[in-house]
Design a protein around this motif. Structure first.
Motif, PDB file in Angstrom:
ATOM      1  N   GLY A 168       0.854  -1.185   0.000  1.00 55.97           N
ATOM      2  CA  GLY A 168       0.000   0.000   0.000  1.00 55.97           C
ATOM      3  C   GLY A 168       0.885   1.228   0.000  1.00 55.97           C
ATOM      4  N   GLU A 169       0.464   2.280   0.695  1.00 57.08           N
ATOM      5  CA  GLU A 169       1.309   3.471   0.782  1.00 57.08           C
ATOM      6  C   GLU A 169       2.649   3.136   1.423  1.00 57.08           C
ATOM      7  OE1 GLU A 169      -0.581   6.829   2.539  1.00 57.08           O
ATOM      8  OE2 GLU A 169      -2.346   6.701   1.253  1.00 57.08           O
ATOM      9  N   GLU A 170       2.610   2.234   2.393  1.00 55.49           N
ATOM     10  CA  GLU A 170       3.808   1.621   2.960  1.00 55.49           C
ATOM     11  C   GLU A 170       3.630   0.119   2.862  1.00 55.49           C
ATOM     12  OE1 GLU A 170       4.966   4.902   6.395  1.00 55.49           O
ATOM     13  OE2 GLU A 170       3.690   3.191   6.935  1.00 55.49           O
ATOM     14  N   ASP A 171       4.715  -0.600   2.701  1.00 48.42           N
ATOM     15  CA  ASP A 171       4.656  -2.053   2.540  1.00 48.42           C
ATOM     16  C   ASP A 171       5.090  -2.736   3.832  1.00 48.42           C
ATOM     17  OD1 ASP A 171       3.986  -1.601  -0.132  1.00 48.42           O
ATOM     18  OD2 ASP A 171       6.075  -1.690  -0.772  1.00 48.42           O
ATOM     19  N   ILE A 172       4.349  -3.768   4.203  1.00 47.54           N
ATOM     20  CA  ILE A 172       4.671  -4.565   5.384  1.00 47.54           C
ATOM     21  C   ILE A 172       4.986  -5.980   4.930  1.00 47.54           C
ATOM     22  CG2 ILE A 172       3.706  -5.637   7.460  1.00 47.54           C
ATOM     23  CD1 ILE A 172       2.030  -3.057   7.792  1.00 47.54           C
ATOM     24  N   ILE A 173       6.061  -6.543   5.466  1.00 55.45           N
ATOM     25  CA  ILE A 173       6.390  -7.938   5.202  1.00 55.45           C
ATOM     26  C   ILE A 173       6.680  -8.604   6.538  1.00 55.45           C
ATOM     27  CG2 ILE A 173       8.792  -7.308   4.662  1.00 55.45           C
ATOM     28  CD1 ILE A 173       8.844  -9.817   2.826  1.00 55.45           C
ATOM     29  N   THR A 174       6.104  -9.783   6.758  1.00 55.71           N
ATOM     30  CA  THR A 174       6.269 -10.463   8.038  1.00 55.71           C
ATOM     31  C   THR A 174       6.179 -11.971   7.868  1.00 55.71           C
ATOM     32  OG1 THR A 174       5.435 -10.607  10.315  1.00 55.71           O
ATOM     33  CG2 THR A 174       3.789 -10.336   8.569  1.00 55.71           C
ATOM     34  N   ASN A 175       6.869 -12.682   8.755  1.00 59.34           N
ATOM     35  CA  ASN A 175       6.686 -14.134   8.847  1.00 59.34           C
ATOM     36  C   ASN A 175       5.953 -14.493  10.128  1.00 59.34           C
ATOM     37  OD1 ASN A 175       8.616 -13.759  10.838  1.00 59.34           O
ATOM     38  ND2 ASN A 175      10.225 -14.911   9.786  1.00 59.34           N
ATOM     39  N   GLY A 176       5.393 -13.484  10.777  1.00 53.54           N
ATOM     40  CA  GLY A 176       4.677 -13.675  12.027  1.00 53.54           C
ATOM     41  C   GLY A 176       5.530 -13.400  13.244  1.00 53.54           C
ATOM     42  N   SER A 200       4.624  -9.059  -7.537  1.00 50.56           N
ATOM     43  CA  SER A 200       4.541 -10.446  -7.060  1.00 50.56           C
ATOM     44  C   SER A 200       5.522 -11.341  -7.804  1.00 50.56           C
ATOM     45  CB  SER A 200       3.116 -10.974  -7.211  1.00 50.56           C
ATOM     46  OG  SER A 200       2.229 -10.270  -6.370  1.00 50.56           O
ATOM     47  N   SER A 201       5.665 -11.121  -9.101  1.00 48.62           N
ATOM     48  CA  SER A 201       6.598 -11.924  -9.887  1.00 48.62           C
ATOM     49  C   SER A 201       8.047 -11.570  -9.568  1.00 48.62           C
ATOM     50  CB  SER A 201       6.310 -11.751 -11.384  1.00 48.62           C
ATOM     51  OG  SER A 201       5.058 -12.322 -11.709  1.00 48.62           O
ATOM     52  N   VAL A 202       8.312 -10.299  -9.288  1.00 44.74           N
ATOM     53  CA  VAL A 202       9.658  -9.896  -8.866  1.00 44.74           C
ATOM     54  C   VAL A 202       9.998 -10.542  -7.521  1.00 44.74           C
ATOM     55  CG1 VAL A 202      11.040  -7.923  -8.094  1.00 44.74           C
ATOM     56  CG2 VAL A 202       9.726  -7.782 -10.223  1.00 44.74           C
ATOM     57  N   ILE A 203       9.033 -10.595  -6.630  1.00 42.72           N
ATOM     58  CA  ILE A 203       9.235 -11.303  -5.368  1.00 42.72           C
ATOM     59  C   ILE A 203       9.587 -12.764  -5.646  1.00 42.72           C
ATOM     60  CG2 ILE A 203       8.059 -12.156  -3.288  1.00 42.72           C
ATOM     61  CD1 ILE A 203       6.473  -9.427  -3.390  1.00 42.72           C
ATOM     62  N   GLY A 204       8.893 -13.367  -6.607  1.00 41.37           N
ATOM     63  CA  GLY A 204       9.216 -14.739  -6.996  1.00 41.37           C
ATOM     64  C   GLY A 204      10.652 -14.875  -7.472  1.00 41.37           C
ATOM     65  N   ALA A 205      11.141 -13.889  -8.220  1.00 43.00           N
ATOM     66  CA  ALA A 205      12.519 -13.938  -8.723  1.00 43.00           C
ATOM     67  C   ALA A 205      13.533 -13.884  -7.588  1.00 43.00           C
ATOM     68  CB  ALA A 205      12.754 -12.789  -9.705  1.00 43.00           C
ATOM     69  N   PHE A 206      13.255 -13.071  -6.577  1.00 41.87           N
ATOM     70  CA  PHE A 206      14.175 -12.985  -5.445  1.00 41.87           C
ATOM     71  C   PHE A 206      14.113 -14.247  -4.579  1.00 41.87           C
ATOM     72  CE2 PHE A 206      14.585  -8.653  -6.716  1.00 41.87           C
ATOM     73  CZ  PHE A 206      15.740  -8.156  -6.118  1.00 41.87           C
ATOM     74  N   ALA A 216      14.381 -12.362   1.174  1.00 45.34           N
ATOM     75  CA  ALA A 216      14.209 -12.214  -0.271  1.00 45.34           C
ATOM     76  C   ALA A 216      13.061 -11.273  -0.601  1.00 45.34           C
ATOM     77  CB  ALA A 216      13.967 -13.583  -0.904  1.00 45.34           C
ATOM     78  N   GLY A 217      11.942 -11.419   0.106  1.00 46.65           N
ATOM     79  CA  GLY A 217      10.795 -10.562  -0.157  1.00 46.65           C
ATOM     80  C   GLY A 217      11.069  -9.108   0.150  1.00 46.65           C
ATOM     81  N   ALA A 218      11.759  -8.859   1.263  1.00 47.35           N
ATOM     82  CA  ALA A 218      12.094  -7.479   1.614  1.00 47.35           C
ATOM     83  C   ALA A 218      13.031  -6.865   0.576  1.00 47.35           C
ATOM     84  CB  ALA A 218      12.729  -7.436   3.002  1.00 47.35           C
ATOM     85  N   ALA A 219      14.007  -7.647   0.119  1.00 42.61           N
ATOM     86  CA  ALA A 219      14.934  -7.153  -0.908  1.00 42.61           C
ATOM     87  C   ALA A 219      14.190  -6.833  -2.199  1.00 42.61           C
ATOM     88  CB  ALA A 219      16.027  -8.187  -1.160  1.00 42.61           C
ATOM     89  N   ALA A 220      13.228  -7.659  -2.558  1.00 45.95           N
ATOM     90  CA  ALA A 220      12.431  -7.406  -3.761  1.00 45.95           C
ATOM     91  C   ALA A 220      11.635  -6.118  -3.629  1.00 45.95           C
ATOM     92  CB  ALA A 220      11.489  -8.589  -4.016  1.00 45.95           C
ATOM     93  N   LEU A 221      10.999  -5.918  -2.472  1.00 44.58           N
ATOM     94  CA  LEU A 221      10.202  -4.710  -2.260  1.00 44.58           C
ATOM     95  C   LEU A 221      11.055  -3.454  -2.350  1.00 44.58           C
ATOM     96  CD1 LEU A 221       8.053  -5.967   0.736  1.00 44.58           C
ATOM     97  CD2 LEU A 221       7.140  -5.315  -1.500  1.00 44.58           C
TER      98      LEU A 221
END
Length: 268
Positions: A168-176, A200-206, A216-221
């Protein structure tokens, strides 16, 4: 996690050219393929039930995008997802428009039940509705909601046992357990269809080159957001079409120095 981790992963994507199998929506297929190519990944857009299991087996990551949904595509997603799971291939789900219709919501829940997901990326409304919580949605866009997005993301991660990314305006990523807030990106991304799908596909690449999915997801974002920031600056006096072209350029050209200088990521 630090900026060096992000830089290392961007270099690994470009050097290894991971094969990303996308079962995605018809609206964004060309944009997604070009964006992955610009980044340094190799896209394949196979949809047919007769071959998706074979393609998923060969891929380095599988991305399931529910944008233009029908029953045959749902079946293909589950076949591909099961094949990916059996062969150690990470799977990313983009539950586009979940909550807009019963068909779409039930399909997403079925996929999440039958396929082990490495990551789920969506807006707050999509993640909430996938959990069975109310959050307004209009078409495939998030409407207004009054919930705690961080709590929502953590609850989703705990339920599915993977990483959840709420953009969204800011992105949140978490594994809980561990969570990051990322403030890169630009509002003009919302004026170009398919930018969330490409993300989403860039996240897949990372994830294809780093199985620690949170990292990996944070690096993609961050990489995606920095490229968008630079593209927006270069097209300030132009429109969304110019931004779209320049954004593809910047995914190809973004340097490790630019990522190091502009990354905005906070552990929370």
């Amino acid at each position: 996690m630090n900026r060096n981790d992000i830089i290392t992963l961007l270099d690994r994507v470009r050097q290894s050219n991971p094969l990303i199998h996308n079962i995605t929506n018809d609206v964004v297929m060309n944009f997604t393929a070009n964006g992955l190519l610009a980044l340094g990944a190799s896209p394949v857009m196979a949809l047919a039930k007769e071959e998706v299991a074979d393609i998923a087996r060969m891929a380095d990551a599988l991305v399931l995008n529910m944008g233009t949904l029908n029953q045959e595509k749902i079946e293909s997603m589950i076949l591909a997802g099961r094949s990916a799971n059996a062969n150690g291939v990470p799977v990313v789900l983009d539950p586009v428009g979940v909550g807009a219709t019963r068909f779409r919501t039930e399909a997403a829940k079925k996929i999440a039940k039958e396929v082990r997901l490495s990551a789920i990326r969506g807006n707050a409304a999509e993640i909430a509705n996938l959990l069975g919580e109310h959050w307004s949605i209009r078409g495939v866009d998030a409407g207004k909601g009054n919930g705690d997005i961080m709590a929502l993301a953590k609850k989703a991660a705990e339920k599915w046992g993977g990483v959840v990314i709420v953009t969204g305006e800011e992105d949140i990523i978490t594994n809980g357990e561990q969570s990051f807030l990322i403030r890169n990106g630009h509002r003009i991304l919302t004026k170009v269809t398919g930018t969330g799908c490409l993300l989403s596909s860039v996240i897949g690449a990372f994830i294809a080159v780093e199985r620690e999915v949170l990292l990996a997801g944070a690096a993609a974002l961050v990489t995606y957001g920095v490229a968008a920031n630079i593209a927006a600056e270069k097209t300030t006096n132009e429109g969304p079409a110019s931004f779209q072209v320049e954004f593809i350029n910047q995914l190809s050209k973004v340097t490790t120095e630019q990522v190091e200088k502009n990354a905005s990521i906070e552990k929370i």
